[in-house]
Design an enzyme around this catalytic site. Structure first.
Site, PDB file in Angstrom:
ATOM      1  N   LYS A  58       0.838  -1.208   0.000  1.00  0.00           N
ATOM      2  CA  LYS A  58       0.000   0.000   0.000  1.00  0.00           C
ATOM      3  C   LYS A  58       0.872   1.256   0.000  1.00  0.00           C
ATOM      4  O   LYS A  58       0.486   2.292  -0.560  1.00  0.00           O
ATOM      5  CB  LYS A  58      -0.970   0.001   1.181  1.00  0.00           C
ATOM      6  N   SER A 283       3.042 -14.433  -9.267  1.00  0.00           N
ATOM      7  CA  SER A 283       2.047 -14.268  -8.180  1.00  0.00           C
ATOM      8  C   SER A 283       0.882 -15.186  -8.506  1.00  0.00           C
ATOM      9  O   SER A 283      -0.130 -14.757  -9.025  1.00  0.00           O
ATOM     10  CB  SER A 283       1.615 -12.809  -8.088  1.00  0.00           C
ATOM     11  N   GLY A 285      -0.550 -17.402  -6.249  1.00  0.00           N
ATOM     12  CA  GLY A 285      -1.083 -17.932  -4.997  1.00  0.00           C
ATOM     13  C   GLY A 285       0.038 -18.280  -4.024  1.00  0.00           C
ATOM     14  O   GLY A 285       1.223 -18.139  -4.348  1.00  0.00           O
ATOM     15  N   ALA A 334      -5.325 -10.561   5.899  1.00  0.00           N
ATOM     16  CA  ALA A 334      -4.849 -10.173   7.226  1.00  0.00           C
ATOM     17  C   ALA A 334      -6.014 -10.050   8.209  1.00  0.00           C
ATOM     18  O   ALA A 334      -5.926 -10.502   9.354  1.00  0.00           O
ATOM     19  CB  ALA A 334      -4.100  -8.845   7.126  1.00  0.00           C
ATOM     20  N   HIS A 458     -23.688  14.897   2.591  1.00  0.00           N
ATOM     21  CA  HIS A 458     -23.496  15.414   1.245  1.00  0.00           C
ATOM     22  C   HIS A 458     -22.429  16.502   1.263  1.00  0.00           C
ATOM     23  O   HIS A 458     -22.450  17.351   2.150  1.00  0.00           O
ATOM     24  CB  HIS A 458     -24.802  16.020   0.722  1.00  0.00           C
TER      25      HIS A 458
HETATM   26  P1  FAD Z   1       1.904 -14.181   8.253  1.00  0.00           P
HETATM   27  O1  FAD Z   1       1.607 -12.750   8.137  1.00  0.00           O
HETATM   28  O2  FAD Z   1       2.518 -14.869   7.078  1.00  0.00           O
HETATM   29  O3  FAD Z   1       2.851 -14.343   9.527  1.00  0.00           O
HETATM   30  C1  FAD Z   1       3.405 -15.555   9.893  1.00  0.00           C
HETATM   31  C2  FAD Z   1       4.670 -15.278  10.676  1.00  0.00           C
HETATM   32  O4  FAD Z   1       5.127 -16.497  11.281  1.00  0.00           O
HETATM   33  C3  FAD Z   1       5.835 -14.805   9.803  1.00  0.00           C
HETATM   34  O5  FAD Z   1       6.517 -13.752  10.432  1.00  0.00           O
HETATM   35  C4  FAD Z   1       6.743 -16.040   9.703  1.00  0.00           C
HETATM   36  O6  FAD Z   1       8.096 -15.713   9.455  1.00  0.00           O
HETATM   37  C5  FAD Z   1       6.522 -16.614  11.088  1.00  0.00           C
HETATM   38  N1  FAD Z   1       6.850 -18.043  11.202  1.00  0.00           N
HETATM   39  C6  FAD Z   1       6.575 -19.044  10.333  1.00  0.00           C
HETATM   40  N2  FAD Z   1       6.999 -20.235  10.842  1.00  0.00           N
HETATM   41  C7  FAD Z   1       7.551 -19.961  12.052  1.00  0.00           C
HETATM   42  C8  FAD Z   1       8.145 -20.759  13.060  1.00  0.00           C
HETATM   43  N3  FAD Z   1       8.246 -22.089  12.924  1.00  0.00           N
HETATM   44  N4  FAD Z   1       8.618 -20.161  14.174  1.00  0.00           N
HETATM   45  C9  FAD Z   1       8.511 -18.798  14.345  1.00  0.00           C
HETATM   46  N5  FAD Z   1       7.955 -17.999  13.418  1.00  0.00           N
HETATM   47  C10 FAD Z   1       7.469 -18.572  12.290  1.00  0.00           C
HETATM   48  N6  FAD Z   1      -4.120  -9.134   3.109  1.00  0.00           N
HETATM   49  C11 FAD Z   1      -5.038  -8.174   3.353  1.00  0.00           C
HETATM   50  O7  FAD Z   1      -5.974  -8.414   4.121  1.00  0.00           O
HETATM   51  N7  FAD Z   1      -4.944  -6.938   2.788  1.00  0.00           N
HETATM   52  C12 FAD Z   1      -3.940  -6.621   1.943  1.00  0.00           C
HETATM   53  O8  FAD Z   1      -3.883  -5.494   1.449  1.00  0.00           O
HETATM   54  C13 FAD Z   1      -2.964  -7.603   1.658  1.00  0.00           C
HETATM   55  N8  FAD Z   1      -1.938  -7.324   0.836  1.00  0.00           N
HETATM   56  C14 FAD Z   1      -0.999  -8.286   0.589  1.00  0.00           C
HETATM   57  C15 FAD Z   1       0.023  -7.994  -0.298  1.00  0.00           C
HETATM   58  C16 FAD Z   1       0.974  -8.954  -0.596  1.00  0.00           C
HETATM   59  C17 FAD Z   1       2.089  -8.622  -1.544  1.00  0.00           C
HETATM   60  C18 FAD Z   1       0.920 -10.227   0.050  1.00  0.00           C
HETATM   61  C19 FAD Z   1       1.971 -11.270  -0.216  1.00  0.00           C
HETATM   62  C20 FAD Z   1      -0.090 -10.527   0.931  1.00  0.00           C
HETATM   63  C21 FAD Z   1      -1.070  -9.565   1.197  1.00  0.00           C
HETATM   64  N9  FAD Z   1      -2.137  -9.822   2.044  1.00  0.00           N
HETATM   65  C22 FAD Z   1      -3.087  -8.877   2.278  1.00  0.00           C
HETATM   66  C23 FAD Z   1      -2.279 -11.127   2.719  1.00  0.00           C
HETATM   67  C24 FAD Z   1      -1.779 -11.028   4.178  1.00  0.00           C
HETATM   68  O9  FAD Z   1      -0.444 -10.574   4.180  1.00  0.00           O
HETATM   69  C25 FAD Z   1      -1.867 -12.382   4.852  1.00  0.00           C
HETATM   70  O10 FAD Z   1      -3.177 -12.894   4.719  1.00  0.00           O
HETATM   71  C26 FAD Z   1      -1.541 -12.260   6.327  1.00  0.00           C
HETATM   72  O11 FAD Z   1      -0.233 -11.757   6.523  1.00  0.00           O
HETATM   73  C27 FAD Z   1      -1.656 -13.619   7.013  1.00  0.00           C
HETATM   74  O12 FAD Z   1      -1.362 -13.461   8.358  1.00  0.00           O
HETATM   75  P2  FAD Z   1      -0.794 -14.663   9.255  1.00  0.00           P
HETATM   76  O13 FAD Z   1      -0.645 -14.111  10.620  1.00  0.00           O
HETATM   77  O14 FAD Z   1      -1.641 -15.857   9.064  1.00  0.00           O
HETATM   78  O15 FAD Z   1       0.617 -15.039   8.636  1.00  0.00           O
HETATM   79  P1  NAI Z   2      -4.479 -14.911  -6.143  1.00  0.00           P
HETATM   80  O1  NAI Z   2      -5.137 -16.189  -5.811  1.00  0.00           O
HETATM   81  O2  NAI Z   2      -5.162 -13.650  -5.867  1.00  0.00           O
HETATM   82  O3  NAI Z   2      -4.123 -14.895  -7.694  1.00  0.00           O
HETATM   83  C1  NAI Z   2      -3.365 -15.867  -8.319  1.00  0.00           C
HETATM   84  C2  NAI Z   2      -3.709 -15.862  -9.792  1.00  0.00           C
HETATM   85  O4  NAI Z   2      -2.754 -16.660 -10.472  1.00  0.00           O
HETATM   86  C3  NAI Z   2      -5.086 -16.461 -10.072  1.00  0.00           C
HETATM   87  O5  NAI Z   2      -5.800 -15.595 -10.924  1.00  0.00           O
HETATM   88  C4  NAI Z   2      -4.757 -17.785 -10.729  1.00  0.00           C
HETATM   89  O6  NAI Z   2      -5.736 -18.213 -11.646  1.00  0.00           O
HETATM   90  C5  NAI Z   2      -3.442 -17.481 -11.405  1.00  0.00           C
HETATM   91  N1  NAI Z   2      -2.590 -18.627 -11.657  1.00  0.00           N
HETATM   92  C6  NAI Z   2      -2.385 -19.715 -10.875  1.00  0.00           C
HETATM   93  N2  NAI Z   2      -1.493 -20.546 -11.454  1.00  0.00           N
HETATM   94  C7  NAI Z   2      -1.105 -19.963 -12.615  1.00  0.00           C
HETATM   95  C8  NAI Z   2      -0.185 -20.320 -13.634  1.00  0.00           C
HETATM   96  N3  NAI Z   2       0.513 -21.446 -13.582  1.00  0.00           N
HETATM   97  N4  NAI Z   2      -0.045 -19.484 -14.682  1.00  0.00           N
HETATM   98  C9  NAI Z   2      -0.752 -18.322 -14.762  1.00  0.00           C
HETATM   99  N5  NAI Z   2      -1.640 -17.934 -13.824  1.00  0.00           N
HETATM  100  C10 NAI Z   2      -1.804 -18.744 -12.748  1.00  0.00           C
HETATM  101  O7  NAI Z   2      -3.057 -15.006  -5.443  1.00  0.00           O
HETATM  102  P2  NAI Z   2      -1.886 -13.921  -5.308  1.00  0.00           P
HETATM  103  O8  NAI Z   2      -2.152 -12.757  -6.181  1.00  0.00           O
HETATM  104  O9  NAI Z   2      -0.616 -14.672  -5.452  1.00  0.00           O
HETATM  105  O10 NAI Z   2      -2.027 -13.457  -3.808  1.00  0.00           O
HETATM  106  C11 NAI Z   2      -1.881 -14.415  -2.735  1.00  0.00           C
HETATM  107  C12 NAI Z   2      -2.811 -14.111  -1.609  1.00  0.00           C
HETATM  108  O11 NAI Z   2      -2.478 -12.891  -0.993  1.00  0.00           O
HETATM  109  C13 NAI Z   2      -4.244 -13.998  -2.085  1.00  0.00           C
HETATM  110  O12 NAI Z   2      -4.963 -15.091  -1.562  1.00  0.00           O
HETATM  111  C14 NAI Z   2      -4.763 -12.728  -1.530  1.00  0.00           C
HETATM  112  O13 NAI Z   2      -5.891 -12.937  -0.731  1.00  0.00           O
HETATM  113  C15 NAI Z   2      -3.647 -12.169  -0.666  1.00  0.00           C
HETATM  114  N6  NAI Z   2      -3.498 -10.772  -1.042  1.00  0.00           N
HETATM  115  C16 NAI Z   2      -4.487  -9.901  -0.663  1.00  0.00           C
HETATM  116  C17 NAI Z   2      -4.433  -8.588  -1.037  1.00  0.00           C
HETATM  117  C18 NAI Z   2      -5.545  -7.682  -0.666  1.00  0.00           C
HETATM  118  O14 NAI Z   2      -6.353  -8.053   0.180  1.00  0.00           O
HETATM  119  N7  NAI Z   2      -5.624  -6.491  -1.242  1.00  0.00           N
HETATM  120  C19 NAI Z   2      -3.309  -8.051  -1.805  1.00  0.00           C
HETATM  121  C20 NAI Z   2      -2.358  -9.066  -2.212  1.00  0.00           C
HETATM  122  C21 NAI Z   2      -2.459 -10.362  -1.799  1.00  0.00           C
END
Ligand code: FAD
Ligand code: NAI
Length: 479
Positions: A58, A283, A285, A334, A458
């Protein structure tokens, strides 16, 4: 002698750190263990979300949006700029500062709530009487270990990016989310495999800064998870911005020759295509983090997709072991992880807690933003539910016109018989904030009539939300 706790939380992402705080508020003696580390060696609690996910993405979306506004829209406001430029390393440094402030904020919250934080990696060792024994390999050069004993364990270890088979990430040319958030210059030709949430958000960042962005998506349909009218509008708007989105693609080979990334794929017509990029973001999944937990040795059951198997209350098959967030079923978000963390802590205290997956909001932070809650039209049709829809474009909203952003629309879906709200779908300015009207409506079992009768300020974008509810009954006032 092991340090003993009522609750040990493994992972300090949004699931884990929130579970730890709520458990501490409820009077438990809590430990939280996290292995996240900053470049300077300090702890980096906050997980994927804080370090390489929600927050940094963000930050870059905001910076790049400012740049795009200055480049293309300021002139309409009479603002002239000469020699507009973008300093990418400075933009990345700002992002890093925001991340580090968040890391420090979480450490402060641990202290405030008297949570013992261990910087290291935890694994199950076994069970002694009624306590789970955890082995923690502490971060740092001296490789110390510590044993903890806890009555309850909450596993919140999160997820990691999934790589394409045979094409491991190097974060030089083949980038995961971490690499995509840390580029120090704008690539000229950026490829993105997967046009999902990360692909669209990161593709938008680098396109705004000047990259030529091509997204290669496997599914035949673009953004199939969203309401189809929203997905159609998004495809049109993103195309107009210059994002090249190819659907129905099958990637057959990804190679790097030290300079370029060469991608071979068959397109939707089955024709072989070759593209070369300076950088390729993959990206497609994410996969749950379960390795290193010693899950097998203690008999922790995983499901067929590798997630920790849990019931509706986040209970695993092991007594007093719970799992939440990305490492278990459900959307990888998250706020879903946080809600599960709170619910588990409250269950430990004997309270009734519930997470309703049907009212979890989804947001994609593109421009315009996309956000929804509840069912899509295609889901309702497939389920044979009779519903009514009410839709209003932002063009009909005075605030949107004043903002200079009239793209998109708001659409309510409500049960045809009872008028109960079934879904809210938005593409347009501040959709991420507006969607909360739908979440609240659904949580309170509201009807579209309830929304239509609420006084909205508004001029605000929220008036479009109200007007769409009026439109559902054929009585929109401004359209
Ligand atoms: P995580 O945030 O992955 O935290 C797990 C933690 O556990 C990590 O620090 C890891 O290193 C630690 N860990 C793992 N194994 C061990 C171990 N054995 N011992 C100690 N520590 C360990 N979600 C949203 O809702 N809004 C968004 O805008 C959004 N944007 C995203 C953008 C990107 C690029 C990505 C990749 C994800 C995004 N997400 C977003 C998804 C969101 O980040 C995740 O759903 C969320 O972080 C999951 O939270 P969690 O606590 O389950 O795990
Ligand atoms: P995603 O599930 O959103 O998108 C993955 C895309 O890749 C899908 O459209 C899928 O059909 C495609 N795909 C899968 N295999 C493929 C292949 N072999 N070749 C081409 N396309 C393929 O997963 P993404 O973007 O990796 O994000 C991971 C997770 O992080 C998501 O589940 C999402 O919820 C979370 N996230 C949330 C955000 C938010 O809430 N704004 C921002 C970024 C991530």
């Amino acid at each position: 002698m092991a340090s003993t706790f009522d609750v040990a939380v493994i992972g300090a992402g949004p699931g884990g750190y929130i579970a730890a705080i709520r458990a501490a508020q409820l009077g438990f003696k809590v430990a939280c263990i996290d292995d996240g580390v900053r470049v300077d060696g300090k702890p980096a609690p906050g997980g994927t979300c804080t370090n390489v996910g929600c927050i940094p993405s963000k930050a870059l979306l905001q910076s790049s949006e400012h740049f795009e506004m200055a480049r293309t829209h300021f002139v309409e406001h009479g603002i002239g700029l000469k020699d507009l430029s973008i300093d990418v390393p400075k933009m990345i440094a700002r992002k890093t500062k925001i991340v580090q402030q968040t890391n420090e904020g979480i450490l402060y919250l641990f202290k405030k709530n008297k949570i013992t934080f261990f910087h290291g990696r935890a694994a199950f060792e076994g069970k002694k009487e009624n306590s789970w024994q955890l082995n923690v390999s502490l971060a740092g050069a001296d490789k110390k270990t510590e044993t903890l004993a806890a009555t309850h364990v909450v596993v919140a270890t999160g997820s990691s990016p999934r790589a394409l088979p045979g094409a491991p990430f190097d974060n030089k040319r083949l980038l995961d989310n971490e690499g995509a958030l840390a580029l120090t210059e704008t690539p000229k030709r950026l490829g993105v495999v997967g046009a999902g949430v990360i692909g669209l958000e990161m593709g938008s960042v680098w396109r705004r800064l000047g990259a030529e962005v091509t997204l290669l998506e496997a599914l035949p349909e673009f953004l199939g998870v969203a309401d189809s009218a929203v997905a159609k509008e998004a495809a049109k708007l993103f195309k107009a911005q210059g994002l090249m989105i190819h659907t129905g693609v099958n990637i057959t080979s990804v190679k790097t020759d030290g300079k370029d990334v060469l991608v071979e794929y068959t397109d939707a017509k089955g024709v072989t295509q070759k593209s070369s990029f300076d950088k390729l973001i993959v990206s497609i999944g994410r996969v749950p983090n379960t390795s290193g937990l010693n899950a097998e040795a203690v008999g922790l059951t995983l499901d067929e997709r590798g997630f920790i198997a849990v019931d509706d209350d986040c209970r695993t098959n092991l007594p007093n072991v719970w799992a939440i967030g990305d490492v278990v079923r459900g959307p990888m978000l998250a706020h879903k992880a946080e809600e599960e963390g709170v619910a588990v802590a409250e269950r430990l205290a004997g309270q009734k807690a519930h997470v309703d997956f049907n009212t979890i909001p989804y947001v994609i932070y593109t421009s315009p933003e996309i956000a929804w809650v509840g069912k899509t039209e295609q889901q309702l049709k497939a389920a044979g539910v009779s519903y009514r829809a009410g839709s209003i474009p932002f063009m009909a909203n005075g605030r949107a016109r004043a903002l200079g952003d009239t793209r998109g629309f708001v659409k309510w879906l409500a049960d045809a018989t009872t008028d109960r709200v079934l879904g809210l779908h938005i593409i347009g300015p501040m959709a991420s904030e507006l969607v909360m009207e739908g979440v609240i409506a659904m949580e309170f079992g509201a009807s579209s009539e309830d929304i239509a009768r609420i006084c909205h300020a508004h001029p605000t974008l929220t008036e479009t939300v109200k007007e769409a509810a009026l439109a559902l009954d054929g009585r929109a006032l401004n359209f």
